[in-house]
Design a protein around this motif. Structure first.
Motif, PDB file in Angstrom:
ATOM      1  N   VAL A 192      25.414  -5.948 -23.726  1.00 24.01           N
ATOM      2  CA  VAL A 192      26.406  -6.181 -24.789  1.00 24.01           C
ATOM      3  C   VAL A 192      26.362  -7.657 -25.143  1.00 24.01           C
ATOM      4  CG1 VAL A 192      28.813  -6.057 -25.418  1.00 24.01           C
ATOM      5  CG2 VAL A 192      27.842  -4.356 -23.892  1.00 24.01           C
ATOM      6  N   SER A 193      26.001  -7.929 -26.367  1.00 27.69           N
ATOM      7  CA  SER A 193      25.976  -9.330 -26.779  1.00 27.69           C
ATOM      8  C   SER A 193      27.222  -9.608 -27.610  1.00 27.69           C
ATOM      9  CB  SER A 193      24.721  -9.623 -27.598  1.00 27.69           C
ATOM     10  OG  SER A 193      24.735  -8.839 -28.760  1.00 27.69           O
ATOM     11  N   ASP A 194      27.823 -10.738 -27.325  1.00 29.67           N
ATOM     12  CA  ASP A 194      29.065 -11.064 -28.024  1.00 29.67           C
ATOM     13  C   ASP A 194      28.794 -11.522 -29.453  1.00 29.67           C
ATOM     14  OD1 ASP A 194      30.574 -10.471 -25.824  1.00 29.67           O
ATOM     15  OD2 ASP A 194      30.347 -12.480 -24.989  1.00 29.67           O
ATOM     16  N   ASN A 195      27.728 -12.291 -29.586  1.00 27.64           N
ATOM     17  CA  ASN A 195      27.448 -12.801 -30.931  1.00 27.64           C
ATOM     18  C   ASN A 195      26.613 -11.776 -31.714  1.00 27.64           C
ATOM     19  OD1 ASN A 195      25.387 -13.109 -29.187  1.00 27.64           O
ATOM     20  ND2 ASN A 195      24.713 -15.095 -29.954  1.00 27.64           N
ATOM     21  N   GLU A 196      26.636 -11.940 -33.006  1.00 27.00           N
ATOM     22  CA  GLU A 196      25.958 -10.982 -33.872  1.00 27.00           C
ATOM     23  C   GLU A 196      24.511 -11.424 -34.139  1.00 27.00           C
ATOM     24  OE1 GLU A 196      27.550  -8.267 -36.550  1.00 27.00           O
ATOM     25  OE2 GLU A 196      27.760  -7.781 -34.453  1.00 27.00           O
ATOM     26  N   SER A 197      23.883 -12.089 -33.178  1.00 30.66           N
ATOM     27  CA  SER A 197      22.542 -12.600 -33.428  1.00 30.66           C
ATOM     28  C   SER A 197      21.517 -11.473 -33.239  1.00 30.66           C
ATOM     29  CB  SER A 197      22.232 -13.743 -32.461  1.00 30.66           C
ATOM     30  OG  SER A 197      22.252 -13.229 -31.145  1.00 30.66           O
ATOM     31  N   PHE A 198      20.334 -11.743 -33.739  1.00 28.47           N
ATOM     32  CA  PHE A 198      19.280 -10.733 -33.711  1.00 28.47           C
ATOM     33  C   PHE A 198      18.340 -11.029 -32.549  1.00 28.47           C
ATOM     34  CE2 PHE A 198      15.284  -8.827 -35.025  1.00 28.47           C
ATOM     35  CZ  PHE A 198      15.713  -7.582 -35.426  1.00 28.47           C
ATOM     36  N   ASP A 199      18.345 -10.116 -31.571  1.00 27.70           N
ATOM     37  CA  ASP A 199      17.500 -10.313 -30.400  1.00 27.70           C
ATOM     38  C   ASP A 199      16.355  -9.304 -30.473  1.00 27.70           C
ATOM     39  OD1 ASP A 199      16.350 -10.585 -27.982  1.00 27.70           O
ATOM     40  OD2 ASP A 199      18.132 -10.088 -26.790  1.00 27.70           O
ATOM     41  N   PRO A 200      15.117  -9.761 -30.669  1.00 30.63           N
ATOM     42  CA  PRO A 200      14.000  -8.827 -30.927  1.00 30.63           C
ATOM     43  C   PRO A 200      13.817  -7.796 -29.811  1.00 30.63           C
ATOM     44  CG  PRO A 200      13.319 -11.093 -31.250  1.00 30.63           C
ATOM     45  CD  PRO A 200      14.692 -11.147 -30.691  1.00 30.63           C
ATOM     46  N   TYR A 201      13.930  -8.240 -28.584  1.00 26.09           N
ATOM     47  CA  TYR A 201      13.710  -7.309 -27.477  1.00 26.09           C
ATOM     48  C   TYR A 201      14.734  -6.199 -27.489  1.00 26.09           C
ATOM     49  CZ  TYR A 201      13.603  -5.521 -22.718  1.00 26.09           C
ATOM     50  OH  TYR A 201      13.576  -4.696 -21.632  1.00 26.09           O
ATOM     51  N   GLN A 202      15.991  -6.606 -27.640  1.00 26.91           N
ATOM     52  CA  GLN A 202      17.072  -5.627 -27.679  1.00 26.91           C
ATOM     53  C   GLN A 202      16.906  -4.677 -28.865  1.00 26.91           C
ATOM     54  OE1 GLN A 202      20.214  -5.590 -25.666  1.00 26.91           O
ATOM     55  NE2 GLN A 202      18.827  -6.625 -24.270  1.00 26.91           N
ATOM     56  N   GLU A 203      16.467  -5.249 -29.973  1.00 28.49           N
ATOM     57  CA  GLU A 203      16.321  -4.424 -31.162  1.00 28.49           C
ATOM     58  C   GLU A 203      15.191  -3.414 -30.994  1.00 28.49           C
ATOM     59  OE1 GLU A 203      18.199  -4.115 -33.868  1.00 28.49           O
ATOM     60  OE2 GLU A 203      19.596  -5.504 -32.923  1.00 28.49           O
ATOM     61  N   LEU A 204      14.121  -3.861 -30.310  1.00 31.71           N
ATOM     62  CA  LEU A 204      13.002  -2.955 -30.045  1.00 31.71           C
ATOM     63  C   LEU A 204      13.486  -1.784 -29.200  1.00 31.71           C
ATOM     64  CD1 LEU A 204       9.958  -2.887 -30.638  1.00 31.71           C
ATOM     65  CD2 LEU A 204       9.613  -3.696 -28.303  1.00 31.71           C
ATOM     66  N   LEU A 205      14.275  -2.123 -28.191  1.00 28.28           N
ATOM     67  CA  LEU A 205      14.838  -1.097 -27.318  1.00 28.28           C
ATOM     68  C   LEU A 205      15.688  -0.134 -28.131  1.00 28.28           C
ATOM     69  CD1 LEU A 205      14.293  -1.057 -24.313  1.00 28.28           C
ATOM     70  CD2 LEU A 205      16.605  -1.920 -23.941  1.00 28.28           C
ATOM     71  N   LYS A 206      16.453  -0.726 -29.037  1.00 24.56           N
ATOM     72  CA  LYS A 206      17.339   0.081 -29.865  1.00 24.56           C
ATOM     73  C   LYS A 206      16.511   1.024 -30.741  1.00 24.56           C
ATOM     74  CE  LYS A 206      21.236  -2.381 -31.042  1.00 24.56           C
ATOM     75  NZ  LYS A 206      21.985  -3.215 -31.962  1.00 24.56           N
TER      76      LYS A 206
END
Lengths: 228, 564
Positions: free
Chosen positions: A59-73
């Motif tokens: 869970v990330s608090d900020n609304e930033s774009f994290d490529p790894y997390q997004e790939l997982l998503k």
């Protein structure tokens, strides 16, 4: 007056589904059962997806774009495809043609998605005194989503159900299905990675959904020809 | 059965918790859906001898308007937002005296009047604009508190959000389409319950007693000197009425004087032959009702032992001149003695003290100065104040403009020195001698940081007596402070009597919503309807063909034929 606004937004969000059902031959062949089954499958898939998201995602608090997390998503997003596969192939449908089956499944899928993701915010937000464009845009997004769902279902039925399709079209079908399936991740990237605003994102979604619908329609027609 | 019941209860409990969770969620949602939420402070609502004054309503649900709206337009369903900087007092006066209908009034005060504003006096003093604003505010306050206004009136402080809203409203008004239900705009909503009467408001007097040194064999009671300040306030907005000058400065000075004499009296060698009585009285704005009650509660012996009383009132924003107000003629020996005591010390401090004599009219219920309550009971008393003339009822009692930044700490320090020094000379018999007891840099020096911290606290605490409960933290703090400096502290709770009735809901949250008009929604409905029709036709044509679409519309007549 605000109930009026809620009513308007609800028409925009759920109206096209009803219109699609009544205007196309779906209503004549009474495919409501298939749509409901697809909706139930969607609910199950959404649950599995939630569990996966909760397990694997930080869970990330900020609304930033994290490529790894997004790939997982995006990978978790492919659970949708699995659900759709299940709905198209494993469920016993009444004896309806493939042509209508994918439409019914896509419709049920999109409707369940709209109810699950948009009804509650609509009920809470659009009845308030405050006016925002958000709920109208959200309704447009639901329209785009309907088109995308039906396209994906069409491509899926081409992939999994149709046996004798032209060899040259197979890669194109898979590429298109991939693009449609990753569409949620693409919009998420646009919104957070590039900082697009909601209206721009919705415009993009509408545009791409129409293009993808056109392509899938052409593909479907092309596959139809030799068999016919 | 035995097993079934606990299970059932568990199920019930879980259902309750789910329901509770749901309500919490709903509550959160209800709270968060406004575009802007602003703290607003309602104009006071009170009755005086049955006559109604102030803002008579609290609920607000109207569209926003500004002064730029076209003249002659119907404002009965519009909330006028008026920044104080643009306020035209004659316009407002006309509007109120002619009893023109209005949905509500929202007055935006500059941030400098906010009790949270900690700006010091010096940095903001220079500009002339502030004095103009102060005068406008004083005039407005006087107008609003003395008229009956049949719509809600709120005060708010300027900030970016509300300024943006106001700019939008002004733009709309300038284009000549005032905001109504059909054109959209902003809606201002304050939802509070109907204001209720404050049942029997209490006033609390706090008295501290510092007893003097009795020599053995002295049977006579020691004489007593009383130092009194009224601490409560009355202002246009009860939640903003902090009264830094009137009479926060007097309270601060009293506390500091109590502190200084407690140091002196703690040592038997320097303990004077006078008892000191410190009184923090309430009900000041209402003809010093609390002082009256307090004095009447004295027993006869104590009242007769009081040599004289000094009341402190508004001593925080003067430059050179202070006034001693008395109600006995200046030729009176006691008055002369008090005044000479003051003027001697004043000369050394380089300030002037003037004497003002105002006779008491017993038949007139108005008590303009606190010492007049003493005088009515034949106790010699004087009021030290920067005001040269007696204020009218409910004036100079903690107005909106009476904030921390307009109070000068050095003025209070000087006043404390003046009172303490002259008192000490009287007590120790150093009259006429040039001895500084509370000299600077001595252990008995006036402590500026003590004065500053108390002044800061008072300037953030609204103190309108009917809205202060018996055990308000502020009253407890005053009591504790006096306990630290005196031998004995008594707290007296009384009911504020007389002609005043107050109503609650003094502060609220204003929700500002940007709303769409009905016409917009109608238009949207039309667009959506045609969109769905087009979609329907398109789908029918592509999937079934044009003939089917046409046949859809032909069916009804054919059915009619059948039934016929």
């Amino acid at each position: 007056m605000t109930v009026f606004h809620f009513f308007n937004c609800a028409i925009l969000t759920f109206g096209p589904h009803a219109v699609y059902y009544s205007a196309t031959p779906l209503s004549e062949y009474d495919t409501l059962g298939t749509s409901i089954k697809a909706a139930v499958v969607y609910l199950g898939t959404a649950l599995v997806k939630l569990v996966c998201l909760a397990t694997f995602l930080k869970v990330s608090d900020n609304e930033s774009f994290d490529p790894y997390q997004e790939l997982l998503k995006a990978l978790i997003g492919f659970i949708d495809v699995a659900g759709l596969y299940f709905a198209l192939t494993q469920l016993t449908h009444r004896n309806i043609s493939q042509n209508h089956k994918f439409q019914a499944v896509g419709l049920g899928w999109a409707f369940a998605d709209s109810v699950l993701h948009r009804l509650a915010p609509l009920w809470v937000g659009a009845r308030g005194l405050e006016f925002t464009w958000d709920y109208i845009l959200q309704g447009l997004e639901a329209n785009a989503n309907l088109v995308l769902s039906i396209s994906l279902a069409a491509l899926g039925s081409l992939m999994w159900l149709r046996k004798n399709k032209p060899k040259t079209l197979i890669p194109i079908i898979y590429i298109c299905a991939g693009i449609v399936a990753t569409m949620p991740s693409i919009t998420s990237y646009l919104r957070r990675g590039l900082g697009w605003y909601f209206p721009e994102v919705v415009g993009f979604q509408l545009f791409t959904s129409l293009i993808m619908a056109f392509i899938s329609w052409q593909l479907f027609a092309a596959c139809q020809r030799p068999s016919a | 059965m035995g097993h079934g019941k606990p299970g059932q209860r568990q199920v019930l409990e879980s259902v309750y918790s789910v329901i509770a969770l749901f309500f919490i969620l709903v509550a959160c949602v209800e709270l968060c859906d406004a575009a802007t939420v602003v703290d607003v402070y309602r104009l006071i609502q009170y009755d005086m001898s049955g006559a109604q004054f102030g803002s008579r309503l609290a609920n607000l649900n109207h569209h926003a308007g500004s002064l730029h709206s076209p003249p002659g337009s119907d404002l009965s369903r519009t909330v006028l937002i008026i920044p104080l900087r643009e306020l035209n007092i004659t316009f407002v006066r006309e509007y109120i005296t002619q009893k023109q209908p209005l949905g509500g009034l929202l007055i935006l005060l500059p941030q400098m009047f906010s009790p949270e504003n900690r700006e010091t006096a010096k940095s903001s003093r220079e500009t002339d604009g502030e004095d103009v604003l102060k005068n406008v505010l004083a005039e407005l306050e006087n107008l609003l508190t003395h008229s009956k206004i049949p719509y809600p009136v709120y005060f708010a402080f300027e900030d970016d959000d509300i300024e943006a809203v106001l700019a939008d409203v002004k733009r709309n008004d300038a284009t000549g389409q005032p905001a109504t239900a059909t054109t959209g705009g902003y809606k201002l909503v304050v939802s509070v319950p109907e204001p209720k009467k404050r049942a029997s408001p209490t006033i609390t007097n706090i008295q501290g007693w510092l007893s003097g040194l009795k020599t053995d064999g002295d049977t006579n009671q020691l004489p007593t000197i009383a130092i009194v300040a009224s601490y409560d306030t009355f202002g246009a907005a009860p939640s903003l009425s902090v009264g830094s000058d009137s009479n926060g400065s007097g309270v601060v000075a009293l506390l500091e004087i109590a502190r200084l004499f407690s140091v002196l009296y703690s040592n038997p060698k320097t303990r004077g032959r006078y008892n000191l009585l410190f009184g923090l009285t309430s009900g000041g704005p209402y003809n010093y009702n609390g002082t009256n009650k307090w004095l009447r509660s004295f027993d006869q012996r104590l009242r007769e032992s009081v040599d004289y009383a000094i009341c402190l009132n508004s001593i925080g924003s003067w430059d050179k001149e202070l006034w001693v107000h008395v109600s006995k003629p200046p030729e009176n020996a006691y008055i002369k003695q008090i005044f000479e005591g003051f003027s001697d010390v004043a000369e050394e401090l380089g300030i002037t003290v003037g004497l003002k004599h105002k006779k008491i009219n017993i038949s007139n219920p108005r008590v303009a100065w606190e010492h007049e309550q003493f005088s009515r009971l034949r106790v010699t008393a004087a009021t030290l104040s920067e005001l040269s003339a007696a204020p009218e009822l409910l004036e100079s009692t903690g107005s909106l403009h009476d904030g921390r930044q307009f109070v000068n700490e050095t003025a209070i320090i000087k006043s404390v020195k003046l009172v303490a020094e002259s008192l000490a000379r009287h007590i120790y018999g150093h009259k006429g001698k040039n001895i500084q007891i509370f000299a600077e840099n001595s252990s008995l020096a006036v402590n500026p940081s003590y004065i500053k911290s108390w002044l800061d606290l008072l300037s953030q605490t609204p103190r309108v007596a009917p809205f202060l409960s018996k055990n308000d933290p502020f009253i407890l703090a005053l009591k504790k402070e006096l306990e630290d400096h005196t031998d004995e502290v008594n707290v007296q709770h009384e009911v504020l009597d007389g002609v005043f009735t107050f109503y609650d809901s003094t502060r609220a949250s204003l929700n500002i919503y940007q709303v769409a008009s009905v016409t917009f929604d109608l238009l949207l409905l039309l667009v959506l309807g045609s969109y769905l029709i087009v979609l329907f036709s398109f789908l029918v044509i592509t999937t079934r063909g044009l003939d089917d679409l046409i046949s859809l519309f032909r069916r009804p007549p054919s059915r009619k034929v059948k039934t016929a």
